[in-house]
Design an enzyme around this catalytic site. Structure first.
Site, PDB file in Angstrom:
ATOM      1  N   HIS A 138     -28.066  45.545  27.092  1.00 24.85           N
ATOM      2  CA  HIS A 138     -27.485  45.794  25.771  1.00 24.85           C
ATOM      3  C   HIS A 138     -26.826  44.509  25.274  1.00 24.85           C
ATOM      4  O   HIS A 138     -26.679  43.531  26.013  1.00 24.85           O
ATOM      5  CB  HIS A 138     -26.490  46.952  25.810  1.00 24.85           C
ATOM      6  CG  HIS A 138     -25.270  46.702  26.650  1.00 24.85           C
ATOM      7  ND1 HIS A 138     -25.314  46.566  28.020  1.00 24.85           N
ATOM      8  CD2 HIS A 138     -23.958  46.580  26.309  1.00 24.85           C
ATOM      9  CE1 HIS A 138     -24.089  46.375  28.483  1.00 24.85           C
ATOM     10  NE2 HIS A 138     -23.248  46.375  27.459  1.00 24.85           N
ATOM     11  N   HIS A 146     -23.863  43.221  24.530  1.00 24.63           N
ATOM     12  CA  HIS A 146     -22.475  42.846  24.732  1.00 24.63           C
ATOM     13  C   HIS A 146     -22.473  41.502  25.448  1.00 24.63           C
ATOM     14  O   HIS A 146     -23.307  41.256  26.329  1.00 24.63           O
ATOM     15  CB  HIS A 146     -21.720  43.908  25.546  1.00 24.63           C
ATOM     16  CG  HIS A 146     -21.153  45.008  24.709  1.00 24.63           C
ATOM     17  ND1 HIS A 146     -20.772  46.228  25.227  1.00 24.63           N
ATOM     18  CD2 HIS A 146     -20.897  45.070  23.369  1.00 24.63           C
ATOM     19  CE1 HIS A 146     -20.294  46.994  24.245  1.00 24.63           C
ATOM     20  NE2 HIS A 146     -20.365  46.320  23.118  1.00 24.63           N
ATOM     21  N   ASP A 183     -20.888  40.027  27.773  1.00 24.86           N
ATOM     22  CA  ASP A 183     -20.839  39.895  29.228  1.00 24.86           C
ATOM     23  C   ASP A 183     -22.156  40.281  29.889  1.00 24.86           C
ATOM     24  O   ASP A 183     -22.249  40.296  31.122  1.00 24.86           O
ATOM     25  CB  ASP A 183     -19.680  40.704  29.806  1.00 24.86           C
ATOM     26  CG  ASP A 183     -19.748  42.186  29.479  1.00 24.86           C
ATOM     27  OD1 ASP A 183     -20.122  42.519  28.340  1.00 24.86           O
ATOM     28  OD2 ASP A 183     -19.426  43.017  30.346  1.00 24.86           O
ATOM     29  N   HIS A 184     -23.175  40.542  29.058  1.00 25.72           N
ATOM     30  CA  HIS A 184     -24.502  40.840  29.592  1.00 25.72           C
ATOM     31  C   HIS A 184     -25.584  39.912  29.034  1.00 25.72           C
ATOM     32  O   HIS A 184     -26.708  39.932  29.533  1.00 25.72           O
ATOM     33  CB  HIS A 184     -24.879  42.292  29.298  1.00 25.72           C
ATOM     34  CG  HIS A 184     -24.014  43.283  30.014  1.00 25.72           C
ATOM     35  ND1 HIS A 184     -24.403  43.916  31.173  1.00 25.72           N
ATOM     36  CD2 HIS A 184     -22.755  43.712  29.757  1.00 25.72           C
ATOM     37  CE1 HIS A 184     -23.423  44.702  31.589  1.00 25.72           C
ATOM     38  NE2 HIS A 184     -22.407  44.595  30.746  1.00 25.72           N
ATOM     39  N   HIS A 227     -19.537  46.152  38.169  1.00 26.12           N
ATOM     40  CA  HIS A 227     -18.979  46.080  36.811  1.00 26.12           C
ATOM     41  C   HIS A 227     -17.499  46.462  36.830  1.00 26.12           C
ATOM     42  O   HIS A 227     -17.011  47.261  36.043  1.00 26.12           O
ATOM     43  CB  HIS A 227     -19.761  46.980  35.848  1.00 26.12           C
ATOM     44  CG  HIS A 227     -19.560  46.613  34.403  1.00 26.12           C
ATOM     45  ND1 HIS A 227     -18.611  47.210  33.594  1.00 26.12           N
ATOM     46  CD2 HIS A 227     -20.185  45.702  33.625  1.00 26.12           C
ATOM     47  CE1 HIS A 227     -18.665  46.693  32.385  1.00 26.12           C
ATOM     48  NE2 HIS A 227     -19.613  45.763  32.370  1.00 26.12           N
TER      49      HIS A 227
END
Length: 304
Positions: free
Chosen positions: A63, A65, A67-68, A271
């Site tokens: 997705h 965001h 941090d990804h 996570h």
């Protein structure tokens, strides 16, 4: 048995800490390498894992965001600096495409290789990648924006040859593949040697599921049946369940409930919220529900 491994490159959540990198994982299946998510610092983590960048051909983004996916454009740029010529395939929700196109135009105008974008439908379970030995299926997750998990499944394997029987009946090496694919052997005198005498059953196909980020989904287990190893986000401990609900994340106990209901082999937690000072608490809470649970950590190598 052919290799099927996962290397944890980052298992922290959005806020940077001195303890964990943000989300990224490397999946190795039969000498093919796949990257799942690509946070800041992923390049350095790949270097630490001694990965040959040229072998990496497919990136799966869960997705949009930061941090990804903040590390993706940097990785693409580095590939260009290294003289890459092979295409790089990026699988991600469609919303990433205009962002990536803009970044490529600004930072990577003269790449000598193609970045091939594959839009992933995060609203339904669907196969997004397939080759001779593997399928990758996108599984819808429940987050604050379109998000999916990815399930890497081996295709059914061929049975094992019984070398003693092959030698006893004098079957030539040229017939081995035919025997593996179910053919009987006919002797010179016409006697038929049943295939079942010449092979032993294949190893069960293995599967790895990556589920991050998501609120607890009571029916998620239906998409994860038969999974050998499940990585499920466990951002919070039970006392922060209200925050998990608010931000659409899961607690370690909820991750364990998914693992239990799916009947997976091993649950891997990750996570982690920066609020969690002692991850052993997450492990303890998960094990109350699903005993075969482990904590992820950077550079951990997991055999699926």
């Amino acid at each position: 048995m052919e290799s099927f491994n996962v290397v944890i490159l980052g298992c922290g959540s959005a806020l940077p800490t001195m303890k964990h990198q943000a989300s990224a994982q490397l999946v190795e299946v039969r000498d093919k390498l796949f990257l799942i998510d690509c946070a800041e610092g992923t390049q350095q983590q790949l270097r630490k894992a001694k990965v040959r960048f040229g072998k990496l051909g497919h990136v799966f983004i869960s997705h949009i965001h930061g941090d990804h996916c903040f590390g993706l454009i940097g990785l693409i740029s580095t590939f260009g600096l290294l003289g890459r010529t092979a295409p790089l395939h990026v699988f991600a929700p469609i919303g990433l495409k205009p962002v990536l196109d803009m970044q490529l135009q600004v930072f990577c105008q003269h790449l000598e290789y193609e970045v091939v974008f594959h839009a992933v439908d995060t609203t339904k379970e669907n196969v997004v990648y397939e080759d001779r030995s593997l399928t990758v299926t996108a599984v819808p997750l429940a987050h604050r924006m379109p998000c999916c998990g990815y399930v890497f499944r081996e295709k059914p394997l061929l049975p094992h040859i019984r070398r003693d029987m092959i030698d006893m009946y004098g079957i030539p090496v040229s017939e081995i593949n035919n025997i593996k694919n179910g053919k009987d052997w006919v002797m010179d005198d016409g006697e038929v040697i049943a295939n079942s005498k010449l092979v032993t059953p294949a190893n069960p196909p293995r599967a790895y599921a990556y589920c991050s980020d998501t609120a607890y989904m009571p029916l998620l287990h239906e998409s994860l049946r038969g999974v050998t190893t499940l990585y499920h986000e466990s951002t919070y401990s039970t006392e922060y369940e209200n925050m998990a609900d608010k931000y659409m994340h899961s607690t370690a106990k909820q991750a364990a409930m998914v693992a239990r209901d799916a009947g997976v082999g091993t649950l891997v937690l990750g996570h982690y919220s920066s609020r969690i000072e002692c991850e052993e608490k997450l492990l303890d809470q998960a094990k109350e529900v699903f005993e075969n649970t482990i904590l992820s950590n950077e550079m951990m190598k997991i055999q699926v």
